[in-house]
Write a protein that holds these residues in place. Structure first.
Motif, PDB file in Angstrom:
ATOM      1  N   LEU A 186      50.274  68.949  69.044  1.00  0.00           N
ATOM      2  CA  LEU A 186      50.108  68.115  67.867  1.00  0.00           C
ATOM      3  C   LEU A 186      51.432  67.919  67.148  1.00  0.00           C
ATOM      4  O   LEU A 186      52.250  68.844  67.083  1.00  0.00           O
ATOM      5  N   THR A 187      51.627  66.737  66.591  1.00  0.00           N
ATOM      6  CA  THR A 187      52.773  66.510  65.708  1.00  0.00           C
ATOM      7  C   THR A 187      52.479  67.167  64.364  1.00  0.00           C
ATOM      8  O   THR A 187      51.358  67.613  64.092  1.00  0.00           O
ATOM      9  N   LEU A 188      53.488  67.201  63.513  1.00  0.00           N
ATOM     10  CA  LEU A 188      53.319  67.825  62.202  1.00  0.00           C
ATOM     11  C   LEU A 188      52.251  67.099  61.378  1.00  0.00           C
ATOM     12  O   LEU A 188      51.420  67.742  60.713  1.00  0.00           O
ATOM     13  N   ASP A 189      52.259  65.787  61.407  1.00  0.00           N
ATOM     14  CA  ASP A 189      51.247  65.038  60.657  1.00  0.00           C
ATOM     15  C   ASP A 189      49.847  65.324  61.193  1.00  0.00           C
ATOM     16  O   ASP A 189      48.890  65.493  60.414  1.00  0.00           O
ATOM     17  N   GLU A 190      49.716  65.365  62.503  1.00  0.00           N
ATOM     18  CA  GLU A 190      48.411  65.662  63.099  1.00  0.00           C
ATOM     19  C   GLU A 190      47.957  67.072  62.766  1.00  0.00           C
ATOM     20  O   GLU A 190      46.776  67.314  62.475  1.00  0.00           O
ATOM     21  N   LEU A 191      48.915  68.010  62.782  1.00  0.00           N
ATOM     22  CA  LEU A 191      48.576  69.394  62.459  1.00  0.00           C
ATOM     23  C   LEU A 191      48.166  69.524  60.992  1.00  0.00           C
ATOM     24  O   LEU A 191      47.238  70.274  60.661  1.00  0.00           O
ATOM     25  N   THR A 192      48.821  68.789  60.121  1.00  0.00           N
ATOM     26  CA  THR A 192      48.450  68.810  58.706  1.00  0.00           C
ATOM     27  C   THR A 192      46.998  68.369  58.525  1.00  0.00           C
ATOM     28  O   THR A 192      46.222  69.007  57.792  1.00  0.00           O
ATOM     29  N   GLU A 193      46.611  67.299  59.190  1.00  0.00           N
ATOM     30  CA  GLU A 193      45.234  66.811  59.092  1.00  0.00           C
ATOM     31  C   GLU A 193      44.247  67.879  59.567  1.00  0.00           C
ATOM     32  O   GLU A 193      43.195  68.098  58.941  1.00  0.00           O
ATOM     33  N   GLU A 194      44.593  68.554  60.660  1.00  0.00           N
ATOM     34  CA  GLU A 194      43.699  69.574  61.209  1.00  0.00           C
ATOM     35  C   GLU A 194      43.586  70.778  60.278  1.00  0.00           C
ATOM     36  O   GLU A 194      42.496  71.333  60.084  1.00  0.00           O
ATOM     37  N   VAL A 195      44.700  71.213  59.724  1.00  0.00           N
ATOM     38  CA  VAL A 195      44.678  72.371  58.830  1.00  0.00           C
ATOM     39  C   VAL A 195      43.869  72.073  57.580  1.00  0.00           C
ATOM     40  O   VAL A 195      43.044  72.886  57.132  1.00  0.00           O
ATOM     41  N   VAL A 196      44.085  70.901  56.987  1.00  0.00           N
ATOM     42  CA  VAL A 196      43.344  70.525  55.781  1.00  0.00           C
ATOM     43  C   VAL A 196      41.848  70.436  56.082  1.00  0.00           C
ATOM     44  O   VAL A 196      41.002  70.888  55.284  1.00  0.00           O
ATOM     45  N   ALA A 197      41.497  69.882  57.232  1.00  0.00           N
ATOM     46  CA  ALA A 197      40.079  69.767  57.596  1.00  0.00           C
ATOM     47  C   ALA A 197      39.429  71.131  57.762  1.00  0.00           C
ATOM     48  O   ALA A 197      38.224  71.284  57.496  1.00  0.00           O
ATOM     49  N   ARG A 198      40.204  72.126  58.214  1.00  0.00           N
ATOM     50  CA  ARG A 198      39.644  73.456  58.471  1.00  0.00           C
ATOM     51  C   ARG A 198      39.704  74.379  57.250  1.00  0.00           C
ATOM     52  O   ARG A 198      39.081  75.438  57.260  1.00  0.00           O
ATOM     53  N   THR A 199      40.463  74.022  56.241  1.00  0.00           N
ATOM     54  CA  THR A 199      40.625  74.904  55.078  1.00  0.00           C
ATOM     55  C   THR A 199      40.138  74.223  53.802  1.00  0.00           C
ATOM     56  O   THR A 199      39.139  74.633  53.220  1.00  0.00           O
ATOM     57  N   GLY A 200      40.815  73.187  53.382  1.00  0.00           N
ATOM     58  CA  GLY A 200      40.442  72.482  52.166  1.00  0.00           C
ATOM     59  C   GLY A 200      41.573  71.609  51.686  1.00  0.00           C
ATOM     60  O   GLY A 200      42.713  71.736  52.147  1.00  0.00           O
ATOM     61  N   PRO A 201      41.300  70.702  50.749  1.00  0.00           N
ATOM     62  CA  PRO A 201      42.342  69.784  50.264  1.00  0.00           C
ATOM     63  C   PRO A 201      43.542  70.490  49.669  1.00  0.00           C
ATOM     64  O   PRO A 201      44.665  69.960  49.718  1.00  0.00           O
ATOM     65  N   TRP A 202      43.339  71.708  49.137  1.00  0.00           N
ATOM     66  CA  TRP A 202      44.454  72.449  48.539  1.00  0.00           C
ATOM     67  C   TRP A 202      45.592  72.667  49.536  1.00  0.00           C
ATOM     68  O   TRP A 202      46.760  72.736  49.148  1.00  0.00           O
TER      69      TRP A 202
END
Length: 399
Positions: free
Chosen positions: A146-162
């Motif tokens: 994953l690129t950084l942008d893609e990884l950001t989307e995945e992390v936010v989806a798995r944790t929360g908007p914070w």
């Protein structure tokens, strides 16, 4: 040699040079043959190759390896053979590490107590949030690049908007909150770099290296003892303060770790130029003479980052010229007989590169010949034809 004997700087410097190959090339296969094991051995001996700028890591490894190794071989070991891993290492900086040693690095780096956060309270992650992010990164990257942008989307989806709040000042930009613990995912063995996708970096989970499985208390302590012993094999004699500086670890924790190792008989105290220092147990043989030879080492080479005491490695004018506020690695250095004796810079144009060397000492005819050979070797590693020029290096740090 007994523990009460004095170990001189010359003896320590000569042994470090022998063990990390600036004293002479290490066997690393041939240009036409496999280099997997050999290059991993070189990186293991260095205790990691700093790779924030990949070309610097390629030179660090290439000038130590025998058989005409070039950057192509380093990249093949990294992306194809996977004997090397690009990830976060000592001090939270990007390194190349041997894949086979990733579990050991992971165990050691995750055992280091976290220091105080450099971020304001409203930017920081709580310990619980940090753990959620590291877990989310590993889950997102399992079997994927994953690129950084893609990884950001995945992390936010798995944790929360914070996690995605853009609150981290960085390079005239604002990064999402989760990135402040990105290096911890590397330490935990749940993240490493993948091949670039165009101009964008990618990340994946290094499942092939076997890190991130966790260990019991006894196994974790044994792993730490092994980790310190290998550091001392490469850079000893060293003090707890030297080790703490290399790893960016709390001084008190490091002192306690060395005390525990001494109690377990894993290290021996020696006299290093009048200062109490440590070597791995039984590892008390040192060369009789000083290091000899001329070498060119790139930005943040492991030999100059970890070599201590720094005032002996950077004697006289070298301390002012080759350091930046006391920090090593900002300038590529000329090494003469085991100590820094100048700086250098290379400027590439197509298939040619100009290597400008600024010696701070008078070189003998033999040393000038060796320097020319070293410049040629740097060019060979970078797959360019090198021209050496002796003169003032006009560019500043990190140029």
């Amino acid at each position: 040699m007994t523990s009460t004997e004095r170990i001189s700087w010359d003896a320590a410097s000569a042994r470090r040079a022998e063990r990390q190959f600036p004293a002479g090339p290490a066997a690393a296969g041939t240009a036409a043959g496999p280099v997997t094991g050999g290059l991993a051995d070189v990186v293991a001996a260095m205790r990691g190759a700093h790779a924030q700028v990949l070309s610097a890591a390629e030179v660090s490894i290439g000038v130590r390896a025998a058989g005409g190794v070039t950057r192509t071989h380093v990249r093949a070991a990294l992306w194809e053979e996977r004997s090397l891993v690009k990830t976060y290492g000592p001090r939270g900086t990007v390194h190349l590490l041997p894949a086979r040693e990733l579990p050991l690095w992971s165990a050691a780096l995750t055992a280091v107590p976290a220091g105080p956060s450099p971020f304001p309270p409203d930017v920081r992650l709580t310990d619980e949030q940090a753990g959620q992010v590291v877990t989310a990164i590993g889950d997102a990257l399992d079997g994927r690049y994953l690129t950084l942008d893609e990884l950001t989307e995945e992390v936010v989806a798995r944790t929360g908007p914070w996690a995605g709040d853009r609150v981290m000042p960085a390079f005239q930009d604002m990064w999402p909150r989760w990135r402040q613990v990105m290096h911890r995912a590397g330490w935990a063995g749940t993240l490493c770099f993948g091949p670039n996708r165009g101009r964008k970096a990618t990340y994946t989970r290094p499942a092939w290296a076997g890190a991130g499985s966790g260990a019991g208390a006894r196994e974790a302590q044994d792993g730490l003892f092994t980790f310190v012993s290998r550091y001392l094999h490469a850079y000893g004699p060293a003090t707890p303060a030297h080790f703490a500086r290399w790893l960016a670890a709390p001084a008190g924790w490091t002192t306690g770790l060395f005390r525990d190792m001494a109690a377990a008989g894993a290290v021996e105290e020696v006299d290093f130029e009048g200062t109490p220092a440590w070597v791995a147990a039984g590892d008390t043989e040192f060369p009789d003479g000083p290091a000899r030879g001329v070498r060119l080492l790139p930005y943040f080479d492991a030999y100059v980052i970890a070599g201590q005491p720094r005032e002996r490695l950077f004697p006289g004018e070298a301390y002012r010229r080759a350091l930046a506020g006391g920090q090593a690695g900002n300038h590529p250095v000329l090494l003469v007989d085991g100590v820094v004796a100048g700086v250098w810079h290379q400027r590439r144009r197509g298939r040619r590169t100009t290597v400008t060397v600024e010696p701070l000492v008078r070189l003998t005819a033999r040393q000038r010949r060796e320097l020319g050979e070293q410049a040629e070797r740097v060019g060979e590693v970078l797959e360019a034809t090198a021209e050496m020029v002796l003169g003032k290096v006009e560019v500043g740090p990190h140029a």
